[in-house]
Design a protein around this motif. Sequence first.
Motif, mmCIF file in Angstrom:
data_model
loop_
_atom_site.group_PDB
_atom_site.id
_atom_site.type_symbol
_atom_site.label_atom_id
_atom_site.label_comp_id
_atom_site.label_asym_id
_atom_site.label_seq_id
_atom_site.Cartn_x
_atom_site.Cartn_y
_atom_site.Cartn_z
ATOM 1 N N GLY A 15 42.203 -14.967 7.590
ATOM 2 C CA GLY A 15 43.030 -15.920 6.860
ATOM 3 C C GLY A 15 42.815 -15.815 5.368
ATOM 4 N N MET A 16 43.860 -16.089 4.625
ATOM 5 C CA MET A 16 43.807 -16.054 3.173
ATOM 6 C C MET A 16 44.443 -17.334 2.650
ATOM 7 S SD MET A 16 45.119 -12.935 0.721
ATOM 8 C CE MET A 16 45.211 -11.905 2.148
ATOM 9 N N ASP A 42 45.314 -28.874 11.394
ATOM 10 C CA ASP A 42 46.553 -28.305 10.881
ATOM 11 C C ASP A 42 47.359 -27.745 12.043
ATOM 12 O OD1 ASP A 42 46.212 -28.610 7.979
ATOM 13 O OD2 ASP A 42 44.510 -27.266 8.266
ATOM 14 N N GLN A 43 48.643 -27.567 11.802
ATOM 15 C CA GLN A 43 49.518 -27.008 12.821
ATOM 16 C C GLN A 43 50.446 -25.973 12.202
ATOM 17 O OE1 GLN A 43 51.413 -30.568 14.397
ATOM 18 N NE2 GLN A 43 50.022 -30.526 16.148
ATOM 19 N N HIS A 97 46.168 -30.561 3.191
ATOM 20 C CA HIS A 97 45.800 -30.742 1.785
ATOM 21 C C HIS A 97 46.702 -29.967 0.836
ATOM 22 C CE1 HIS A 97 42.313 -32.850 3.214
ATOM 23 N NE2 HIS A 97 41.926 -31.802 3.906
ATOM 24 N N GLY A 98 47.772 -29.359 1.375
ATOM 25 C CA GLY A 98 48.746 -28.675 0.533
ATOM 26 C C GLY A 98 48.436 -27.230 0.191
ATOM 27 N N GLN A 99 47.452 -26.631 0.849
ATOM 28 C CA GLN A 99 47.143 -25.230 0.589
ATOM 29 C C GLN A 99 47.995 -24.335 1.484
ATOM 30 O OE1 GLN A 99 42.987 -25.524 1.606
ATOM 31 N NE2 GLN A 99 42.424 -25.160 -0.523
ATOM 32 N N LEU A 100 48.509 -23.266 0.912
ATOM 33 C CA LEU A 100 49.240 -22.272 1.683
ATOM 34 C C LEU A 100 48.234 -21.287 2.255
ATOM 35 C CD1 LEU A 100 51.900 -20.979 2.626
ATOM 36 C CD2 LEU A 100 51.870 -19.649 0.504
ATOM 37 N N VAL A 101 48.289 -21.081 3.563
ATOM 38 C CA VAL A 101 47.369 -20.173 4.247
ATOM 39 C C VAL A 101 48.184 -19.083 4.932
ATOM 40 C CG1 VAL A 101 45.575 -19.955 6.013
ATOM 41 C CG2 VAL A 101 45.727 -22.038 4.634
ATOM 42 N N GLU A 131 43.895 -21.469 -8.593
ATOM 43 C CA GLU A 131 44.184 -20.117 -9.055
ATOM 44 C C GLU A 131 43.327 -19.091 -8.348
ATOM 45 O OE1 GLU A 131 43.949 -19.924 -13.275
ATOM 46 O OE2 GLU A 131 45.312 -21.595 -13.561
ATOM 47 N N ASP A 132 42.407 -19.539 -7.467
ATOM 48 C CA ASP A 132 41.517 -18.622 -6.759
ATOM 49 C C ASP A 132 42.081 -18.290 -5.392
ATOM 50 O OD1 ASP A 132 39.707 -18.793 -8.856
ATOM 51 O OD2 ASP A 132 38.738 -20.556 -7.988
ATOM 52 N N LEU A 133 41.901 -17.051 -4.993
ATOM 53 C CA LEU A 133 42.329 -16.597 -3.682
ATOM 54 C C LEU A 133 41.097 -16.516 -2.799
ATOM 55 C CD1 LEU A 133 44.863 -15.569 -2.213
ATOM 56 C CD2 LEU A 133 44.148 -13.272 -2.823
#
Length: 139
Positions: A120-121, A80-81, A101-105, A126-128
Amino acid sequence: MKIVILVLTVLFFTGCAQRDPVRGDSTANFTGTFKYAIASPGGFVSKYTWVVTPHSPNMLNFDMTKVIVRGDGPEIVSRDQAMEVEITDEKRLKFSYTTAHGQLVQVTVLAAPKKLIVNGMALQGEDLTNVPWYEFEKQ
């Protein structure tokens, strides 16, 4: 005349009270190649490599690679970048990026001598998921 002096005095003190926490270019506090590895109870090892390069004064580019090594199968590699991350504090960064993969971090990075301390989060459905503070060693 008194009103002009009062206005100038107020502007002077409010301008001095709002200091920018970054003095000069702070990219050197964060740049380099940093690595971290962790073994899981499931029998695999996750190896992280972050290459942090300056983009411009007080702007960074992050190239983040994760390799999952399993004893019984092939390695799984993801990359990722995060580009043009602005430094607003000399020792702490907060930024977010979207994975392949489309996840917001959302990431918080603390700069320390010869390491980055990273939290990192990630929002997964729906899970964090909250990754604890990892200490990435500078190579």
